[in-house]
Design a protein around this motif. Structure first.
Motif, PDB file in Angstrom:
ATOM      1  N   GLN A   6      19.810  35.615 -44.015  1.00 49.04           N
ATOM      2  CA  GLN A   6      18.591  36.413 -43.863  1.00 49.04           C
ATOM      3  C   GLN A   6      18.650  37.708 -44.659  1.00 49.04           C
ATOM      4  OE1 GLN A   6      17.955  37.963 -39.812  1.00 49.04           O
ATOM      5  NE2 GLN A   6      19.958  37.110 -39.313  1.00 49.04           N
ATOM      6  N   SER A   7      19.827  38.222 -44.918  1.00 47.84           N
ATOM      7  CA  SER A   7      19.965  39.451 -45.703  1.00 47.84           C
ATOM      8  C   SER A   7      19.635  39.237 -47.178  1.00 47.84           C
ATOM      9  CB  SER A   7      21.389  39.991 -45.592  1.00 47.84           C
ATOM     10  OG  SER A   7      21.711  40.293 -44.273  1.00 47.84           O
ATOM     11  N   ALA A   8      19.577  37.977 -47.630  1.00 46.11           N
ATOM     12  CA  ALA A   8      19.322  37.686 -49.044  1.00 46.11           C
ATOM     13  C   ALA A   8      17.846  37.509 -49.364  1.00 46.11           C
ATOM     14  CB  ALA A   8      20.080  36.423 -49.453  1.00 46.11           C
ATOM     15  N   ILE A   9      16.997  37.448 -48.355  1.00 45.34           N
ATOM     16  CA  ILE A   9      15.579  37.169 -48.579  1.00 45.34           C
ATOM     17  C   ILE A   9      14.796  38.477 -48.700  1.00 45.34           C
ATOM     18  CG2 ILE A   9      13.510  36.083 -47.643  1.00 45.34           C
ATOM     19  CD1 ILE A   9      15.457  34.101 -46.253  1.00 45.34           C
ATOM     20  N   GLN A  10      14.131  38.636 -49.837  1.00 44.99           N
ATOM     21  CA  GLN A  10      13.318  39.836 -50.064  1.00 44.99           C
ATOM     22  C   GLN A  10      11.909  39.631 -49.531  1.00 44.99           C
ATOM     23  OE1 GLN A  10      13.703  41.656 -53.897  1.00 44.99           O
ATOM     24  NE2 GLN A  10      11.590  42.336 -53.901  1.00 44.99           N
ATOM     25  N   ALA A  80      25.358  42.084 -46.285  1.00 44.37           N
ATOM     26  CA  ALA A  80      25.070  42.011 -47.719  1.00 44.37           C
ATOM     27  C   ALA A  80      25.515  43.291 -48.399  1.00 44.37           C
ATOM     28  CB  ALA A  80      23.575  41.801 -47.945  1.00 44.37           C
ATOM     29  N   ILE A  81      25.786  43.167 -49.687  1.00 46.20           N
ATOM     30  CA  ILE A  81      26.123  44.330 -50.507  1.00 46.20           C
ATOM     31  C   ILE A  81      25.578  44.075 -51.911  1.00 46.20           C
ATOM     32  CG2 ILE A  81      28.412  43.457 -51.154  1.00 46.20           C
ATOM     33  CD1 ILE A  81      29.320  46.464 -51.003  1.00 46.20           C
ATOM     34  N   GLY A  82      25.072  45.122 -52.528  1.00 45.23           N
ATOM     35  CA  GLY A  82      24.544  45.006 -53.880  1.00 45.23           C
ATOM     36  C   GLY A  82      24.671  46.321 -54.612  1.00 45.23           C
ATOM     37  N   GLY A  83      24.644  46.247 -55.917  1.00 42.71           N
ATOM     38  CA  GLY A  83      24.752  47.477 -56.683  1.00 42.71           C
ATOM     39  C   GLY A  83      24.885  47.220 -58.168  1.00 42.71           C
ATOM     40  N   GLN A  94      25.384  40.229 -53.107  1.00 42.05           N
ATOM     41  CA  GLN A  94      26.146  39.224 -52.350  1.00 42.05           C
ATOM     42  C   GLN A  94      25.759  39.308 -50.881  1.00 42.05           C
ATOM     43  OE1 GLN A  94      28.604  36.846 -53.163  1.00 42.05           O
ATOM     44  NE2 GLN A  94      28.478  36.298 -51.014  1.00 42.05           N
ATOM     45  N   ALA A  95      25.479  38.160 -50.244  1.00 41.94           N
ATOM     46  CA  ALA A  95      25.158  38.110 -48.811  1.00 41.94           C
ATOM     47  C   ALA A  95      25.889  36.933 -48.173  1.00 41.94           C
ATOM     48  CB  ALA A  95      23.654  37.974 -48.602  1.00 41.94           C
ATOM     49  N   ALA A  96      26.242  37.091 -46.915  1.00 42.80           N
ATOM     50  CA  ALA A  96      26.908  36.018 -46.172  1.00 42.80           C
ATOM     51  C   ALA A  96      26.451  36.081 -44.721  1.00 42.80           C
ATOM     52  CB  ALA A  96      28.419  36.165 -46.246  1.00 42.80           C
ATOM     53  N   GLU A  97      26.456  34.917 -44.066  1.00 46.06           N
ATOM     54  CA  GLU A  97      26.030  34.832 -42.680  1.00 46.06           C
ATOM     55  C   GLU A  97      26.762  33.691 -41.988  1.00 46.06           C
ATOM     56  OE1 GLU A  97      21.910  33.675 -40.407  1.00 46.06           O
ATOM     57  OE2 GLU A  97      21.780  35.057 -42.100  1.00 46.06           O
ATOM     58  N   ARG A  98      27.073  33.885 -40.712  1.00 45.37           N
ATOM     59  CA  ARG A  98      27.711  32.838 -39.906  1.00 45.37           C
ATOM     60  C   ARG A  98      26.992  32.747 -38.567  1.00 45.37           C
ATOM     61  NH1 ARG A  98      31.899  29.527 -38.885  1.00 45.37           N
ATOM     62  NH2 ARG A  98      32.903  29.581 -36.858  1.00 45.37           N
ATOM     63  N   ALA A 123      30.513  19.870 -23.845  1.00 48.27           N
ATOM     64  CA  ALA A 123      30.406  20.809 -24.972  1.00 48.27           C
ATOM     65  C   ALA A 123      29.755  20.128 -26.165  1.00 48.27           C
ATOM     66  CB  ALA A 123      31.783  21.324 -25.355  1.00 48.27           C
ATOM     67  N   SER A 124      28.920  20.881 -26.866  1.00 46.90           N
ATOM     68  CA  SER A 124      28.225  20.384 -28.054  1.00 46.90           C
ATOM     69  C   SER A 124      28.143  21.532 -29.074  1.00 46.90           C
ATOM     70  CB  SER A 124      26.832  19.909 -27.645  1.00 46.90           C
ATOM     71  OG  SER A 124      26.150  19.373 -28.740  1.00 46.90           O
ATOM     72  N   PRO A 125      29.302  21.970 -29.609  1.00 52.70           N
ATOM     73  CA  PRO A 125      29.317  23.159 -30.477  1.00 52.70           C
ATOM     74  C   PRO A 125      28.630  22.921 -31.825  1.00 52.70           C
ATOM     75  CG  PRO A 125      31.461  22.123 -30.463  1.00 52.70           C
ATOM     76  CD  PRO A 125      30.620  21.374 -29.469  1.00 52.70           C
ATOM     77  N   GLU A 126      28.055  23.987 -32.365  1.00 59.23           N
ATOM     78  CA  GLU A 126      27.411  23.956 -33.683  1.00 59.23           C
ATOM     79  C   GLU A 126      27.852  25.174 -34.474  1.00 59.23           C
ATOM     80  OE1 GLU A 126      23.088  22.039 -32.496  1.00 59.23           O
ATOM     81  OE2 GLU A 126      23.200  24.145 -32.972  1.00 59.23           O
ATOM     82  N   TYR A 127      27.842  25.039 -35.800  1.00 58.73           N
ATOM     83  CA  TYR A 127      28.106  26.200 -36.644  1.00 58.73           C
ATOM     84  C   TYR A 127      27.323  26.075 -37.947  1.00 58.73           C
ATOM     85  CZ  TYR A 127      31.260  23.256 -39.369  1.00 58.73           C
ATOM     86  OH  TYR A 127      31.784  22.257 -40.146  1.00 58.73           O
ATOM     87  N   ASN A 128      27.108  27.195 -38.601  1.00 61.88           N
ATOM     88  CA  ASN A 128      26.426  27.240 -39.884  1.00 61.88           C
ATOM     89  C   ASN A 128      26.981  28.432 -40.658  1.00 61.88           C
ATOM     90  OD1 ASN A 128      24.633  26.673 -41.949  1.00 61.88           O
ATOM     91  ND2 ASN A 128      22.917  27.709 -40.984  1.00 61.88           N
ATOM     92  N   ASN A 129      27.571  28.183 -41.812  1.00 60.83           N
ATOM     93  CA  ASN A 129      28.116  29.229 -42.682  1.00 60.83           C
ATOM     94  C   ASN A 129      27.349  29.220 -43.994  1.00 60.83           C
ATOM     95  OD1 ASN A 129      30.209  29.745 -40.806  1.00 60.83           O
ATOM     96  ND2 ASN A 129      31.359  28.032 -41.639  1.00 60.83           N
ATOM     97  N   MET A 130      26.891  30.391 -44.422  1.00 55.57           N
ATOM     98  CA  MET A 130      26.116  30.497 -45.663  1.00 55.57           C
ATOM     99  C   MET A 130      26.595  31.690 -46.482  1.00 55.57           C
ATOM    100  SD  MET A 130      22.253  30.028 -44.239  1.00 55.57           S
ATOM    101  CE  MET A 130      22.478  31.099 -42.836  1.00 55.57           C
ATOM    102  N   THR A 131      26.520  31.534 -47.784  1.00 54.82           N
ATOM    103  CA  THR A 131      26.773  32.660 -48.676  1.00 54.82           C
ATOM    104  C   THR A 131      25.801  32.560 -49.855  1.00 54.82           C
ATOM    105  OG1 THR A 131      28.439  33.901 -49.902  1.00 54.82           O
ATOM    106  CG2 THR A 131      28.589  31.519 -50.001  1.00 54.82           C
ATOM    107  N   PHE A 132      25.487  33.700 -50.405  1.00 53.65           N
ATOM    108  CA  PHE A 132      24.538  33.781 -51.522  1.00 53.65           C
ATOM    109  C   PHE A 132      25.026  34.856 -52.480  1.00 53.65           C
ATOM    110  CE2 PHE A 132      20.970  36.012 -53.472  1.00 53.65           C
ATOM    111  CZ  PHE A 132      20.299  34.966 -54.084  1.00 53.65           C
ATOM    112  N   SER A 133      25.055  34.543 -53.763  1.00 59.08           N
ATOM    113  CA  SER A 133      25.456  35.501 -54.800  1.00 59.08           C
ATOM    114  C   SER A 133      24.407  35.511 -55.905  1.00 59.08           C
ATOM    115  CB  SER A 133      26.799  35.107 -55.415  1.00 59.08           C
ATOM    116  OG  SER A 133      27.787  35.023 -54.424  1.00 59.08           O
ATOM    117  N   ARG A 134      24.175  36.676 -56.465  1.00 55.02           N
ATOM    118  CA  ARG A 134      23.209  36.792 -57.554  1.00 55.02           C
ATOM    119  C   ARG A 134      23.663  37.888 -58.509  1.00 55.02           C
ATOM    120  NH1 ARG A 134      16.633  37.128 -57.530  1.00 55.02           N
ATOM    121  NH2 ARG A 134      16.450  38.210 -59.504  1.00 55.02           N
TER     122      ARG A 134
END
Length: 171
Positions: A6-10, A80-83, A94-98, A123-134
């Motif tokens: 979500q940090s990568a979406i303008q 996220a971090i940018g510069g 760069q942004a990442a989310e878990r 138990a029914s565990p779920e996970y989602n890992n995402m990263t975005f670079s530009r």
């Protein structure tokens, strides 16, 4: 489909129906997104959302079967971090989310006299890992070039797949 942190979406736009031909084969709608890029100033952000079982209720059929509230938790965090790399020329972002869901399925069988040992909370565990670079390069006043990379790995279980009815199917 590719999800983005979500940090990568303008900005985004939702087309509910009759989207243009560029979105071909969409019957129910389409979402168009623009991603963030770096700027001349170093900037960043971080976030965390946490929820646990105290905010939930128990399924009425599971409650009737004497089951307790499962130990649910949802933990979502990222940043996220940018510069600048070269001021006014080359920038990075760069942004990442878990997301980690500790979900549980309440199983209440329809014939407890035969299958009562299958009742329970599982138990029914779920996970989602995402990263975005530009990276962006301002070639001149009229031209720029950017490259981006998105990565995602996830494991989602079938939500609502557990039996939760106290009456048998009648046909």
């Amino acid at each position: 489909r590719q999800d983005f942190p979500q940090s990568a979406i303008q900005e985004f736009k939702v087309y509910l129906s009759q989207s243009t031909a560029e979105y071909g084969w969409t019957a129910g709608g389409a979402v168009s997104m623009a991603t963030k890029s770096g700027t001349n100033q170093l900037h960043g952000e971080g976030f965390e959302f946490y929820r646990n079982k105290s905010m939930n209720t128990i399924d009425p059929f599971a409650k009737a079967a004497g089951q307790s509230k499962p130990n649910f938790s949802r933990h979502q965090f990222g940043g996220a971090i940018g510069g600048p790399i070269i001021k006014d020329k080359v920038h990075f972002f760069q942004a990442a989310e878990r997301l980690k869901n500790n979900l549980y399925d309440n199983v209440v069988v329809r014939q407890p006299q035969f299958y009562g040992n299958l009742n329970g909370v599982f138990a029914s565990p779920e996970y989602n890992n995402m990263t975005f670079s530009r990276a962006d390069w301002q070639i001149n006043q009229k031209q720029n070039l950017f490259i981006r990379y998105a990565w995602q790995v996830s494991d989602f279980t079938c939500e609502g797949c557990a039996a939760s009815s106290s009456t048998p199917n009648r046909r």
